[in-house]
Design a protein around this motif. Sequence first.
Motif, PDB file in Angstrom:
ATOM      1  N   GLY A 284      40.615  95.551  73.999  1.00 33.27           N
ATOM      2  CA  GLY A 284      41.507  94.955  74.998  1.00 33.27           C
ATOM      3  C   GLY A 284      42.460  93.743  74.374  1.00 33.27           C
ATOM      4  N   HIS A 285      42.217  93.664  73.168  1.00 29.72           N
ATOM      5  CA  HIS A 285      43.165  92.211  72.540  1.00 29.72           C
ATOM      6  C   HIS A 285      44.153  92.853  71.388  1.00 29.72           C
ATOM      7  CE1 HIS A 285      40.794  89.409  74.668  1.00 29.72           C
ATOM      8  NE2 HIS A 285      39.560  90.010  74.400  1.00 29.72           N
ATOM      9  N   GLN A 286      44.020  94.285  71.451  1.00 24.63           N
ATOM     10  CA  GLN A 286      44.896  95.231  70.275  1.00 24.63           C
ATOM     11  C   GLN A 286      46.519  94.477  70.446  1.00 24.63           C
ATOM     12  OE1 GLN A 286      42.585  96.540  72.227  1.00 24.63           O
ATOM     13  NE2 GLN A 286      41.682  98.090  71.194  1.00 24.63           N
ATOM     14  N   GLY A 287      46.911  94.284  69.647  1.00 25.17           N
ATOM     15  CA  GLY A 287      48.453  93.899  69.574  1.00 25.17           C
ATOM     16  C   GLY A 287      48.637  92.441  69.970  1.00 25.17           C
ATOM     17  N   ARG A 288      47.711  91.709  70.238  1.00 28.87           N
ATOM     18  CA  ARG A 288      47.784  90.154  70.733  1.00 28.87           C
ATOM     19  C   ARG A 288      47.451  88.910  69.896  1.00 28.87           C
ATOM     20  NH1 ARG A 288      45.207  90.916  76.865  1.00 28.87           N
ATOM     21  NH2 ARG A 288      46.496  92.669  77.510  1.00 28.87           N
ATOM     22  N   ARG A 289      47.948  88.128  70.059  1.00 27.30           N
ATOM     23  CA  ARG A 289      47.365  86.705  69.116  1.00 27.30           C
ATOM     24  C   ARG A 289      46.276  86.257  69.723  1.00 27.30           C
ATOM     25  NH1 ARG A 289      50.460  86.175  64.412  1.00 27.30           N
ATOM     26  NH2 ARG A 289      52.507  87.195  64.943  1.00 27.30           N
TER      27      ARG A 289
ATOM     28  N   LEU B 297      46.944  88.007  64.527  1.00 20.90           N
ATOM     29  CA  LEU B 297      47.417  89.176  65.217  1.00 20.90           C
ATOM     30  C   LEU B 297      46.152  90.177  65.231  1.00 20.90           C
ATOM     31  CD1 LEU B 297      49.433  90.634  66.789  1.00 20.90           C
ATOM     32  CD2 LEU B 297      50.259  91.672  64.565  1.00 20.90           C
ATOM     33  N   VAL B 298      45.760  90.848  66.421  1.00 23.28           N
ATOM     34  CA  VAL B 298      44.507  91.895  66.159  1.00 23.28           C
ATOM     35  C   VAL B 298      45.201  93.064  66.046  1.00 23.28           C
ATOM     36  CG1 VAL B 298      42.888  92.811  67.521  1.00 23.28           C
ATOM     37  CG2 VAL B 298      43.299  90.255  68.285  1.00 23.28           C
ATOM     38  N   ASN B 299      44.562  93.896  65.024  1.00 23.65           N
ATOM     39  CA  ASN B 299      45.178  95.002  64.715  1.00 23.65           C
ATOM     40  C   ASN B 299      44.860  96.280  65.550  1.00 23.65           C
ATOM     41  OD1 ASN B 299      46.499  94.163  62.359  1.00 23.65           O
ATOM     42  ND2 ASN B 299      44.338  94.239  61.132  1.00 23.65           N
TER      43      ASN B 299
END
Length: 491
Positions: A324-329, A305-307
């Motif tokens: 752009g990937h915060q909160g994504r797997r 998981l991106v913090n």
Amino acid sequence: MEILEAYDLTKSAHSAAVLVGCDEKTVTRYVALRDSGRDVAERERRTRVIDPFLAKIEELVDKSHGQIRADVVHERVQAMGFAGTDRTTRRAVAEAKQAYRDGHRRRYRPWIPDPGYWLQFDWGEGPRVAGRRTQLFCAWLSWSRFRVVLPAWDQQLPTLIACLDTTLRRIGGAPTYLLTDNPRTVTIDRIAGLPVRHPDAVAAGRHYGCAVRTCVPFDPESKGGAEHTVKIAKADLVPTEANLLPAYENFAALDSACARWCDQINARPHRATGVPPVDRLVEELPKLHVLPDNPHILALGEERLVNSDQTISWHNVRYSTPDGHQGRRVWCRVSGDELVIVARTATGLAEVARHRLSTPGNPRILDEHYPHHPDGSTLRTPKPKPRTEAEIDFLMLGDGANAWLTEAAATGVARIRRKMGQAVELARVLGTERVDRALAVAAAAGRFDDGDLVSILDHLAGTNTGTSNVVGIDEAHSTQPGTGGWRRLGA
């Protein structure tokens, strides 16, 4: 033809010879050849000294499947009594090899693919980016001739699965068969001529609803569409002296060039069909299988998981990712001494970051991942945010007021609010611009005491100068006039 025409006219070899101006025997020979059905222009083969050895030469060529050299054959026939030159032998061996190839020529039948069945793919050597080798993943949908070219750093199985996922999602569906050659990522062994598939490759094909097939080893003709795609892509994308392409600055530039190349070549009418592949793809899409929502994550690596700070944790080490990937797997895997981070983008799975492996306590943070924070080690100076009317009135004076308040707060000046009120009152009398300039001079010189602002205003009114002659309080300046006084003391 004149000889035969003269003979048909006179029906006499002697008379025809007189009319044409040749020998009577020549007329007789040509007439005999025509009457026997043979070509009159064909020359009769003369007897050669190597004729007794032709059977042996044909035997040697047949046993070697047409691979034996002429000098080896010459040595063999010389030992059998042949007294001619090697030139005669080379001619005989060339004729025997040609006859062997004619008798063992491969027969072809035009392959007419059905829509929705075959997707061919292969790898090609890509250009160097920052001194590193790259690979080009080239895929070709057989019926529509739709091409997809993706850059990659390596040809490992996780990279292959990621490229396949991106290709299928860019196409919009999955075909029945995936055809490629025999790399170790697809075929791990061959037993009795049968290829043994890699279990992960079979699992990936099952995940997407495709059957993995491989061509005959060392036989690129059985998947010529992908081979031709590789050749065209390398000619148009790899910088050479022929195409005069400039070197790519980074991997993103190569990725953009591949995307533009695909858009261009898929929108151009294909030579075989006369229709652009993108239009044929619209007709083929109903024949393709529906893709699963999630990629085949078994071969892509482990999920992370991106913090909110754009980092992931891998073995207790923090690694940065692009914005752009915060909160994504994302999916992480180890490739050699590097950590590869793959994420889902608008066009499918793509490699978004690659780091050198590190140890706990030594995070890997790349500055290009934080363009809004170019230097993460620099202490950020807080900006004034007015809340009361007095604060708003003071900061509305200008940049000098903002600089004065920032420096005064950092220095610990006493009675700041009262001095701010005095500055606002002076601005109403003398003008905002003069007071703001005086505040800028005070901030630069470090003068925050009572009466300093009025003194600076008087000085600016008399000299009409700005901040160019202000002497700051630092180690480069001193109030001591000189060292001459110390000499009188004997120092």
